[in-house]
Design a protein around this motif. Structure first.
Motif, PDB file in Angstrom:
ATOM      1  N   VAL A 173       0.564  -1.311  -0.284  1.00 35.90           N
ATOM      2  CA  VAL A 173      -0.383  -0.452   0.252  1.00 35.90           C
ATOM      3  C   VAL A 173       1.332   1.461  -0.147  1.00 35.90           C
ATOM      4  N   THR A 174       0.569   2.013  -0.351  1.00 31.94           N
ATOM      5  CA  THR A 174       1.246   3.632  -1.261  1.00 31.94           C
ATOM      6  C   THR A 174       1.533   3.715   0.333  1.00 31.94           C
ATOM      7  N   ASN A 175       2.606   4.306   0.851  1.00 30.68           N
ATOM      8  CA  ASN A 175       3.082   5.500   2.277  1.00 30.68           C
ATOM      9  C   ASN A 175       3.535   6.593   1.540  1.00 30.68           C
ATOM     10  N   PRO A 176       1.995   7.440   2.014  1.00 31.98           N
ATOM     11  CA  PRO A 176       2.053   8.882   1.644  1.00 31.98           C
ATOM     12  C   PRO A 176       3.151   9.619   1.882  1.00 31.98           C
ATOM     13  N   ALA A 177       3.844   9.550   3.449  1.00 25.99           N
ATOM     14  CA  ALA A 177       5.363  10.325   3.628  1.00 25.99           C
ATOM     15  C   ALA A 177       6.322   9.677   2.816  1.00 25.99           C
ATOM     16  N   ALA A 178       6.588   8.736   1.843  1.00 28.46           N
ATOM     17  CA  ALA A 178       7.883   8.345   0.966  1.00 28.46           C
ATOM     18  C   ALA A 178       7.179   8.278   0.020  1.00 28.46           C
ATOM     19  N   ALA A 179       6.150   8.469  -1.063  1.00 33.16           N
ATOM     20  CA  ALA A 179       5.508   8.604  -2.079  1.00 33.16           C
ATOM     21  C   ALA A 179       5.330  10.086  -2.081  1.00 33.16           C
ATOM     22  N   ALA A 180       4.717  11.178  -1.553  1.00 34.29           N
ATOM     23  CA  ALA A 180       4.632  12.726  -1.701  1.00 34.29           C
ATOM     24  C   ALA A 180       5.615  13.106  -2.229  1.00 34.29           C
ATOM     25  N   PRO A 181       6.825  13.532  -1.632  1.00 33.35           N
ATOM     26  CA  PRO A 181       8.177  13.499  -2.451  1.00 33.35           C
ATOM     27  C   PRO A 181       8.041  13.803  -3.345  1.00 33.35           C
ATOM     28  N   GLN A 182       7.707  12.698  -4.756  1.00 37.27           N
ATOM     29  CA  GLN A 182       8.354  11.980  -6.006  1.00 37.27           C
ATOM     30  C   GLN A 182       6.744  13.226  -6.936  1.00 37.27           C
ATOM     31  N   ILE A 183       5.883  12.911  -5.985  1.00 41.39           N
ATOM     32  CA  ILE A 183       4.281  13.724  -6.771  1.00 41.39           C
ATOM     33  C   ILE A 183       4.795  15.126  -6.051  1.00 41.39           C
ATOM     34  N   TYR A 184       4.999  15.680  -5.477  1.00 44.20           N
ATOM     35  CA  TYR A 184       5.340  16.914  -5.254  1.00 44.20           C
ATOM     36  C   TYR A 184       6.767  17.671  -6.540  1.00 44.20           C
ATOM     37  N   LYS A 185       7.413  16.901  -7.153  1.00 44.68           N
ATOM     38  CA  LYS A 185       8.637  16.750  -7.718  1.00 44.68           C
ATOM     39  C   LYS A 185       8.304  17.154  -9.334  1.00 44.68           C
ATOM     40  N   ASN A 186       6.912  16.071  -9.358  1.00 45.77           N
ATOM     41  CA  ASN A 186       6.839  16.279 -10.969  1.00 45.77           C
ATOM     42  C   ASN A 186       5.703  17.206 -11.369  1.00 45.77           C
ATOM     43  N   TYR A 187       5.275  17.521  -9.999  1.00 54.02           N
ATOM     44  CA  TYR A 187       4.675  18.652  -9.465  1.00 54.02           C
ATOM     45  C   TYR A 187       5.766  20.028 -10.213  1.00 54.02           C
ATOM     46  N   GLU A 188       6.028  20.191  -9.559  1.00 55.13           N
ATOM     47  CA  GLU A 188       7.239  21.208  -9.699  1.00 55.13           C
ATOM     48  C   GLU A 188       7.891  20.740 -11.288  1.00 55.13           C
ATOM     49  N   ASN A 189       8.383  20.173 -11.341  1.00 52.86           N
ATOM     50  CA  ASN A 189       8.931  19.481 -12.984  1.00 52.86           C
ATOM     51  C   ASN A 189       8.354  19.544 -13.936  1.00 52.86           C
ATOM     52  N   MET A 190       6.676  19.552 -13.612  1.00 49.18           N
ATOM     53  CA  MET A 190       5.479  20.099 -14.863  1.00 49.18           C
ATOM     54  C   MET A 190       6.266  21.341 -15.413  1.00 49.18           C
ATOM     55  N   LYS A 191       5.674  22.441 -14.190  1.00 51.64           N
ATOM     56  CA  LYS A 191       5.529  23.602 -14.097  1.00 51.64           C
ATOM     57  C   LYS A 191       6.524  24.087 -14.692  1.00 51.64           C
ATOM     58  N   LYS A 192       8.138  23.399 -14.551  1.00 50.44           N
ATOM     59  CA  LYS A 192       9.335  23.814 -15.155  1.00 50.44           C
ATOM     60  C   LYS A 192       9.727  23.912 -16.442  1.00 50.44           C
ATOM     61  N   ASN A 193       8.732  22.944 -17.574  1.00 51.71           N
ATOM     62  CA  ASN A 193       8.671  21.716 -18.204  1.00 51.71           C
ATOM     63  C   ASN A 193       9.927  20.770 -18.476  1.00 51.71           C
ATOM     64  N   LEU A 194      10.125  20.339 -17.328  1.00 52.25           N
ATOM     65  CA  LEU A 194      11.408  19.804 -17.151  1.00 52.25           C
ATOM     66  C   LEU A 194      11.073  18.417 -17.194  1.00 52.25           C
ATOM     67  N   PRO A 195      11.631  16.849 -18.011  1.00 51.65           N
ATOM     68  CA  PRO A 195      11.357  15.782 -17.508  1.00 51.65           C
ATOM     69  C   PRO A 195      10.516  15.163 -16.171  1.00 51.65           C
ATOM     70  N   LEU A 196       9.677  14.301 -15.751  1.00 51.93           N
ATOM     71  CA  LEU A 196       9.234  13.518 -15.292  1.00 51.93           C
ATOM     72  C   LEU A 196       9.460  13.055 -14.278  1.00 51.93           C
ATOM     73  N   VAL A 197       9.378  12.934 -13.467  1.00 50.78           N
ATOM     74  CA  VAL A 197       9.842  11.081 -12.947  1.00 50.78           C
ATOM     75  C   VAL A 197       8.603   9.809 -12.617  1.00 50.78           C
ATOM     76  N   ASN A 198       9.062   8.418 -13.254  1.00 48.82           N
ATOM     77  CA  ASN A 198       8.398   7.569 -13.667  1.00 48.82           C
ATOM     78  C   ASN A 198       7.091   7.799 -14.123  1.00 48.82           C
ATOM     79  N   GLU A 199       7.300   8.502 -14.822  1.00 44.82           N
ATOM     80  CA  GLU A 199       6.010   8.384 -16.508  1.00 44.82           C
ATOM     81  C   GLU A 199       6.007   7.695 -16.793  1.00 44.82           C
TER      82      GLU A 199
END
Ligand code: GLV
Length: 306
Positions: free
Chosen positions: A273-299
């Motif tokens: 089961v997804t552990n929010p504390a472990a997974a939230a940083p990669q989701i937030y990183k992707n949110y930031e990368n999306m805004k900066k037009n940078l490659p996403l992780v685990n796309e």
């Protein structure tokens, strides 16, 4: 600009707290209270109501709350050309591997037999282990870790996947080599992604190709398995038993034949089961990368479906 969480029925307080800790200026809308759909640029979803994503005109990123994305791709009104990411994280992998190891050992060390002996006060030292060769279907982040750890425990393991691989640490079969793969193993672990190609793959004709008495472990998706065919395959001896975590209908209906089946062990979709504390940083990183037009992780690759 805002971020939305669409996960009906899930308590998402921990996710909100984690995102807010990382960025207290982040505006988060939570389904069903999507007050300003125009402002939503990214969503974190788990089993969203179909059609809702197409109501978000400025959506630029869809993040799955889990390892699987089948719950997203099954939306017939999914807006096109929006990148989708999934969770790959060490905690998710740790839990999945340990679950599969438990299921393998449960069978290999015959726990059901010894539970029965215990209730009968019976001392019988014969045949303490079932010899096993384990085949893992699906050799992505989860399947590869399962193979590594089972091999470390001394088991013979082989893998099966969709794509050809030049280098793989274990014997590896792909595509139409399924029959040879099945002929080599007597414990089968399903960790495939659910796609139109893999839906219903665990069916009677598949079980007929297995070594007689193969033990099935399904930790992928309920829709990989034709459930009535498993019951038949157990009755006919193609399959000796099963350890299941996922079902076509979840929660598993109270009157489902799996509950009382003596050869089926089951758990309620808790393998990993997804552990929010472990997974939230990669989701937030992707949110930031999306805004900066940078490659996403685990796309995911849309053409592959995972
Ligand atoms: C769970 O089933 C997931 O996809 O993470």
């Amino acid at each position: 600009m805002s971020f939305a969480i669409i996960a009906p029925g899930k308590d998402v307080t921990e996710w909100i707290d984690l995102f807010q800790e990382m960025d207290d200026s982040l505006s988060i809308q939570v389904y069903p209270d999507l007050r300003d759909k125009e402002s939503i640029e990214a969503v974190l979803v788990w089993k969203h109501p179909q059609g809702i994503l197409k109501e978000l005109p400025n959506l630029k990123l869809i993040c799955s709350m889990g390892a699987g994305v089948d719950h997203i791709l099954s939306d017939p009104q999914l807006p096109e050309n929006i990148p989708i990411t999934r969770i790959v994280d060490d905690k998710l992998t740790f839990s999945m591997t340990n679950y599969v190891v438990t299921a393998v050992l449960f069978h290999h060390r015959q726990i059901p037999k010894y539970l029965a002996y215990k209730s009968e006060h019976m001392w019988d030292m014969r045949e303490p282990e079932v010899p096993v060769t384990i085949g893992v279907m699906g050799t992505g982040a989860l399947g590869s870790d399962v193979l590594d750890k089972l091999s470390y425990l001394g088991f013979n393991v082989i893998g099966y996947g969709r794509s050809r691989k030049k280098e793989f640490g274990f014997p590896y079969y792909s595509g139409d080599e399924l029959e040879s793969f099945l002929s080599k193993v007597n414990v089968l672990v399903c960790l495939l992604p659910l796609t139109p190609d893999t839906e219903d793959i665990l069916n009677l004709s598949f079980f007929e190709k297995c070594q007689r008495g193969t033990y099935l472990i399904n930790v992928a998706r309920g829709n990989h398995l034709v459930e009535a065919d498993l019951l038949l395959a157990i009755e006919k001896g193609f399959i000796s038993g099963a350890f299941l975590d996922v079902y076509r209908e979840e929660p598993l209906p109270k009157d489902h034949p799996f509950w009382d089946h003596p050869k089926i062990m089951l758990t309620p979709h808790i393998a990993s089961v997804t552990n929010p504390a472990a997974a939230a940083p990669q989701i937030y990183k992707n949110y930031e990368n999306m805004k900066k037009n940078l490659p996403l992780v685990n796309e995911i690759k849309m053409s592959q479906g995972y």
